[in-house]
Design a protein around this motif. Structure first.
Motif: not given
Length: 194
Positions: A56-70
């Protein structure tokens, strides 16, 4: 939830077929899942999401944070990671979003020969560097291990008193309808079948 198929490792026993490809979950899929479970949250149920498969971390911090925001407020997020990409930025995200972390490591170095990079090099030093970062940042974590030799002493070798649980799979079966037998232990007890 699987944010990507890509894994930066090429573990010899991994069953995922597309782990060398960067197929990313569309944001619309994440939003649809978040919206679908929002009803449960609204009815008083605790919503928990496990981010796993590929790395999962290969998506990068910014993308992962965007996913969490939903996801609805109060959603409890867990992440299963090989720990090789954990740095201060990831630790900050884990703290901010109260993400529960589980690191994949099979025990001491000699028991991790199946965990290798894409070029076939041992991943041990990269894994332990990520775990060291978690410890330095005060982030509690669990451990998931693939056990090649299920001898009783394996528990002692893979156990760290700072982990709250140790989940192990013998690697003989895959999930998706045919779950591998899982052994669990907690910091105060011994092995038991889950």
């Amino acid at each position: 939830m699987q944010p990507t198929t890509l894994c930066n490792l090429n573990c010899r026993y991994c069953y995922l077929p597309d782990r060398g490809k960067r197929l990313v979950m569309p944001a619309a899929v994440n939003r649809a899942a978040a919206e679908a479970v929002a009803r449960w949250r609204d009815s008083g149920h605790q919503v928990e999401v496990l981010w796993h498969a590929g790395e999962p971390l290969t998506v990068g911090v910014r993308t992962f944070e965007d996913l969490l925001a939903d996801w609805p407020a109060g959603t409890l997020h867990h992440i299963q990671t090989n720990a090789t990409l954990i740095d201060e930025a990831w630790c900050d995200l884990f703290h901010r979003h109260h993400v529960r972390v589980s690191a994949s490591i099979d025990g001491p170095e000699h028991m991790n020969s199946g965990r290798v990079t894409r070029s076939g090099a041992p991943a041990w030093l990269r894994i332990t560097a990520g775990i060291t970062m978690l410890r330095r940042q005060g982030i509690p974590f669990d451990v998931l291990s693939v056990v090649q030799d299920p001898a009783p002493e394996v528990e002692a070798r893979t156990r760290d008193p700072r982990t709250t649980r140790l989940g192990q799979s013998d690697g003989s079966r895959t999930p998706y309808g045919r779950p591998a037998e899982e052994l669990m232990t907690d910091a105060h007890g011994g092995f038991h079948r889950r």
